[in-house]
Design a protein around this motif. Structure first.
Motif, short mmCIF file in Angstrom:
data_model
loop_
_atom_site.label_atom_id
_atom_site.label_comp_id
_atom_site.label_asym_id
_atom_site.label_seq_id
_atom_site.Cartn_x
_atom_site.Cartn_y
_atom_site.Cartn_z
N THR A 1 0.86 -1.17 0.00
CA THR A 1 0.00 0.00 0.00
C THR A 1 0.90 1.22 0.00
O THR A 1 2.02 1.17 0.53
N ILE B 1 -6.73 -4.74 -1.45
CA ILE B 1 -7.17 -5.50 -0.27
C ILE B 1 -8.66 -5.85 -0.38
O ILE B 1 -9.08 -6.92 0.06
N THR B 2 -9.45 -4.97 -0.99
CA THR B 2 -10.88 -5.25 -1.09
C THR B 2 -11.11 -6.55 -1.86
O THR B 2 -11.97 -7.36 -1.51
N SER C 1 -20.30 0.43 -0.38
CA SER C 1 -19.36 1.44 -0.84
C SER C 1 -18.06 1.30 -0.06
O SER C 1 -18.08 1.02 1.14
N PRO D 1 -14.58 8.53 1.39
CA PRO D 1 -15.89 8.98 1.87
C PRO D 1 -16.85 9.09 0.68
O PRO D 1 -16.45 9.56 -0.38
N TRP E 1 -15.90 1.48 6.11
CA TRP E 1 -14.59 2.09 6.31
C TRP E 1 -13.59 1.05 6.78
O TRP E 1 -13.83 0.35 7.77
N TRP E 2 -12.48 0.98 6.09
CA TRP E 2 -11.37 0.09 6.50
C TRP E 2 -10.16 0.38 5.65
O TRP E 2 -10.17 1.33 4.86
N GLN E 3 -9.10 -0.41 5.82
CA GLN E 3 -7.82 -0.15 5.16
C GLN E 3 -7.12 -1.46 4.81
O GLN E 3 -7.45 -2.50 5.40
N THR E 4 -6.12 -1.36 3.95
CA THR E 4 -5.26 -2.51 3.68
C THR E 4 -4.73 -3.06 5.01
O THR E 4 -4.67 -4.27 5.23
N GLU E 5 -4.39 -2.16 5.90
CA GLU E 5 -3.79 -2.51 7.18
C GLU E 5 -4.77 -3.21 8.11
O GLU E 5 -4.37 -4.00 8.97
N ASP F 1 -6.78 8.58 9.69
CA ASP F 1 -7.99 9.27 9.23
C ASP F 1 -8.61 10.10 10.36
O ASP F 1 -8.48 9.76 11.53
N ILE G 1 -16.26 9.58 8.37
CA ILE G 1 -14.82 9.72 8.12
C ILE G 1 -14.62 10.98 7.29
O ILE G 1 -15.26 11.14 6.24
N ARG H 1 -7.95 12.06 5.45
CA ARG H 1 -6.65 11.77 6.06
C ARG H 1 -6.24 12.90 7.00
O ARG H 1 -6.45 14.07 6.68
N LYS I 1 -8.23 7.65 -4.52
CA LYS I 1 -7.62 8.46 -3.47
C LYS I 1 -6.66 9.49 -4.06
O LYS I 1 -5.85 9.15 -4.91
C1 7RM Z 1 -10.41 -0.59 1.74
C2 7RM Z 1 -9.44 0.48 1.32
C3 7RM Z 1 -7.63 3.06 3.10
C4 7RM Z 1 -8.09 4.50 3.23
C5 7RM Z 1 -8.66 4.82 4.59
C6 7RM Z 1 -9.56 6.01 4.26
C7 7RM Z 1 -10.14 5.64 2.91
C8 7RM Z 1 -11.69 3.65 2.77
C9 7RM Z 1 -13.59 4.54 3.32
C10 7RM Z 1 -12.59 5.54 3.39
C11 7RM Z 1 -14.15 7.08 4.10
C12 7RM Z 1 -14.94 4.91 3.66
N1 7RM Z 1 -8.15 0.28 1.72
N2 7RM Z 1 -11.42 4.95 3.03
N3 7RM Z 1 -12.99 3.39 2.92
N4 7RM Z 1 -12.88 6.81 3.78
N5 7RM Z 1 -15.17 6.19 4.03
N6 7RM Z 1 -15.96 4.04 3.60
O1 7RM Z 1 -9.81 1.42 0.68
O2 7RM Z 1 -5.78 0.87 2.15
O3 7RM Z 1 -6.69 1.28 -0.05
O4 7RM Z 1 -7.30 2.73 1.76
O5 7RM Z 1 -9.18 4.76 2.33
O6 7RM Z 1 -8.80 7.17 4.16
O7 7RM Z 1 -7.64 5.12 5.49
S1 7RM Z 1 -6.91 1.26 1.37
#
Ligand code: 7RM
Length: 628
Positions: A248, A294-295, A369, A373, A397-401, A484, A496, A499, A592
């Motif tokens: 990532t 990751i999704t 979704s 955001p 809302w989630w992340q690779t991590e 975030d 959310i 960043r 992003k």
């Molecule tokens: C799954 C994914 C992570 C970053 C995360 C946020 C942003 C992801 C949402 C969101 C607002 C959401 N992994 N983010 N989902 N912000 N609402 N539903 O995207 O590692 O590629 O990115 O994406 O900033 O920290 S990722």
């Protein structure tokens, strides 16, 4: 907990309370839904300061036995994967659990025959074909650590990832179909491999049939498969053995290889998949992400297969052959749960609504979704045209991590609220912090942090535990810091905001760029904006705002109005020194904004942008350069 899933709000709230009071008992109960060779002897060991997290210690398992073998007893003929090709005239494929099992085992034997063993890293650089999912699972079968690199990445990006993990095998294909384009994957791989000494074999899937050059280390996938059978006992893995690495982007140029482990990742992806989407037997679920992200790992492959679901894999793009393709595929396969990204929704929203309306979407029960955001306009369009006001939308809302979804509503079970991800999943302890790291309560805005581990948290950055500590556990000791910001309403729903690691110190004031962007976006003629800092003789740093206007505007007049707006909403200190009107912002493929690149552009470092080939829209860079 039987069957992994809460079907009512009441059971959900009860679970939440139980999880907060007895986290280990809560997770042990959920982990009991899986097949373990040896049960764990300790649920959790963690220290967020070191940092160290271990789940289900001593447990032995193989994730592919949970995703494949165990379903053979109950539903061997159930479709595991529906493959929908890029070209609508090519037939879709329905791959049953028993066929998938056999193909994974055969591919696993192919890897073994080529020297792969437990712990080896295998790079996968492939288009969205069933063989990509099979490759991922084949690695997991033998305990090799997969590192999938998105097939849109350049040779430089691919080589950097192969070298960082010292992969021994590369799995690729001659080319990939994406809309009207054919990507020359083998050619890109060949270029990458000129600087990857660790690669011993390159196994090539034939997908497009295009001409490719051939090197001594190259092998054809189909020829290698012929040499082996489909009997491959699963390697017995420790809960904490690495399952995969996924890169990532970081705030510096070097990508971070996030490491996920077998036990916790399996438990959490399955649990979250079933709950969030409220998947029911025989439903058809479609996540439009690429497995390179990751999704795709968590919610095309592992989560759905672990619960015996039918998961759609789509090779194409939303715009080919026209902007109705997503809806055509939903109608064709009678999709029940549809999961996509706001960036895709916004692109589709620009086209006539009959492209949606001409398809029968009555099978859809749940919309999702992910990635950024979701703005109110996109949310309402999705709700009206796709969901016909009848389908809950889960904003996840989630992340690779994090490995899996942490904050979301559960479809039809808990309340939704447009633009809000809403509530943490049961078992997730999310809090808001102020700048000093104190927890703040009630209806407020702050820094999002998680104060207790969950099973699918990444355990480290490959080869750089210090960086893992610095990025996620140092700013606010004792918490996981995702980077975030969020606001929380009176019902405890999280929204959310963006960043928060993008903080600029202007004349000694710490300014978050997210709130400034939000202020700019309030202007009726601003579609989107990004604010970054650049070095300034007097202030130390000053702010540079990039804004996309909705109509032809006078740049000077707009800039003047925007400065006034920022001064009013945040304060004069936050007024950008420079406001640049642009047609687009550099973005990743998941939508992003790449602030790292904008920072360089704003600082006049036009020649040190690094690799921009991974961008969705590299062409915007030239335009920005010309005008700044
Ligand atoms: C799954 C994914 C992570 C970053 C995360 C946020 C942003 C992801 C949402 C969101 C607002 C959401 N992994 N983010 N989902 N912000 N609402 N539903 O995207 O590692 O590629 O990115 O994406 O900033 O920290 S990722």
């Amino acid at each position: 907990m039987k069957d992994l899933v809460y079907r009512t709000a009441d059971s959900y709230y009860k679970a939440k309370q139980f999880a907060n009071e007895n986290p280990e008992a809560f997770w042990a109960d959920i982990a009991g839904n899986f097949e373990w060779h040896t049960p764990w002897d300790k649920v959790l060991e963690f220290d967020f300061l070191t940092p160290e997290v271990k789940w289900f210690l001593g447990g032995k398992l193989n994730i592919t036995e949970n995703c494949l073998d165990r379903h053979l007893k109950t539903q061997p003929n159930q479709t595991a994967i529906i493959f929908e090709p890029n070209d609508p005239s090519e037939a879709a494929q329905h791959i049953s659990y028993s066929e998938l099992h056999s193909r994974v085992c055969r591919a696993a034997n192919m890897l073994k025959a080529n020297g792969a063993k437990k712990g080896d890293r295998i790079c996968i650089y492939m288009p969205m074909t069933p063989e990509l999912a099979i490759a991922v699972l084949a690695c997991a079968r033998i305990g090799a650590i997969h590192s999938v690199v998105f097939a849109g990445f350049s040779a430089t990006a691919l080589a950097a990832r192969i070298n960082d993990a010292e992969c021994s095998i590369l799995l690729t294909s001659d080319g990939g179909f994406r809309g009207a384009k054919v990507t020359p994957l083998k050619e890109i791989a060949d270029e990458a491999l000129t600087s990857c000494p660790s690669i011993k074999n390159c196994i090539v899937l034939r997908r497009t049939g295009q001409d490719i050059s051939w090197n001594p280390i190259d092998l054809w996938w189909h020829e290698e498969l012929e040499k082996v059978n489909d009997v491959c006992p699963a390697e017995i893995m420790d809960s904490e053995d690495p399952l995969f690495i996924l890169y990532t982007s970081g705030s510096t140029g070097k990508p971070k290889g996030m490491v996920h482990t077998c036990g916790g990742y399996m438990v959490y992806t399955a649990y979250s998949f079933k709950n969030v989407f409220q998947y029911q037997k025989d439903d058809v679920y479609w996540c439009t992400a690429d497995i390179g992200w990751i999704t795709g790992h968590s919610y095309i492959i592992y989560g759905p297969l672990a619960v015996g679901a039918t998961t759609v894999m789509f090779e194409g793009v939303p715009s080919y052959p026209d902007y109705g393709r997503f809806w055509e595929v939903c109608a064709k396969h009678k999709v029940n749960q549809f999961y996509t990204a706001p960036t895709a929704i916004r692109a589709l929203q620009k086209h006539p609504t009959d492209l949606v309306e001409q398809h029968d979407l009555s099978s859809i029960k749940v919309l999702g979704s992910v990635g950024e955001p979701i703005n109110a306009e996109a949310w309402h369009w999705y709700d009206k045209y796709v969901g016909k006001h009848k389908c809950p939308i889960v904003d996840t809302w989630w992340q690779t991590e994090t490995g899996g979804i942490l904050i979301t509503s559960l479809a039809g079970v808990t309340p939704q609220k447009p633009t809000y991800a809403t509530l943490p999943m049961p078992g997730i302890q999310a809090v808001l912090l102020d700048n000093k790291g104190n927890e703040i309560e009630g209806e407020t805005e702050g820094i999002l942090a998680i104060k207790y581990p969950w099973p699918s948290i990444a355990r480290t950055i490959w080869g750089d535990h210090e960086r893992y500590k610095n990025v996620y556990f140092s700013a606010y000791p004792g918490y996981y810091f995702p980077g975030d910001g969020a606001l929380r309403d009176a019902e405890s729903n999280f929204r959310i905001t963006g960043r928060v690691d993008d903080v600029v110190i202007v004349s000694g004031h710490n300014l978050g760029t997210a709130p400034i962007e939000n202020a700019l976006n309030e202007h009726p003629h601003v579609v989107e904006s990004a604010v970054v800092g650049f070095p300034h003789d007097i202030k130390g740093n000053a702010l540079h705002a990039f804004v996309i206007p909705s109509t032809e505007v006078s740049a000077n007049k707009l800039a003047e109005e925007l400065r006034a707006l920022v001064a009013k909403t945040i304060g004069p200190i936050a007024k950008p020194d420079r406001i640049q009107v642009v047609r687009g912002l550099p973005k990743t493929r998941s939508g992003k904004i790449m602030r790292r690149i904008l920072r360089k552009l704003a600082s006049g470092e036009h020649d040190s942008l690094g690799d921009v080939s991974t961008l969705l829209n590299p062409e915007v860079i030239e335009e920005i350069k010309k005008n700044n």
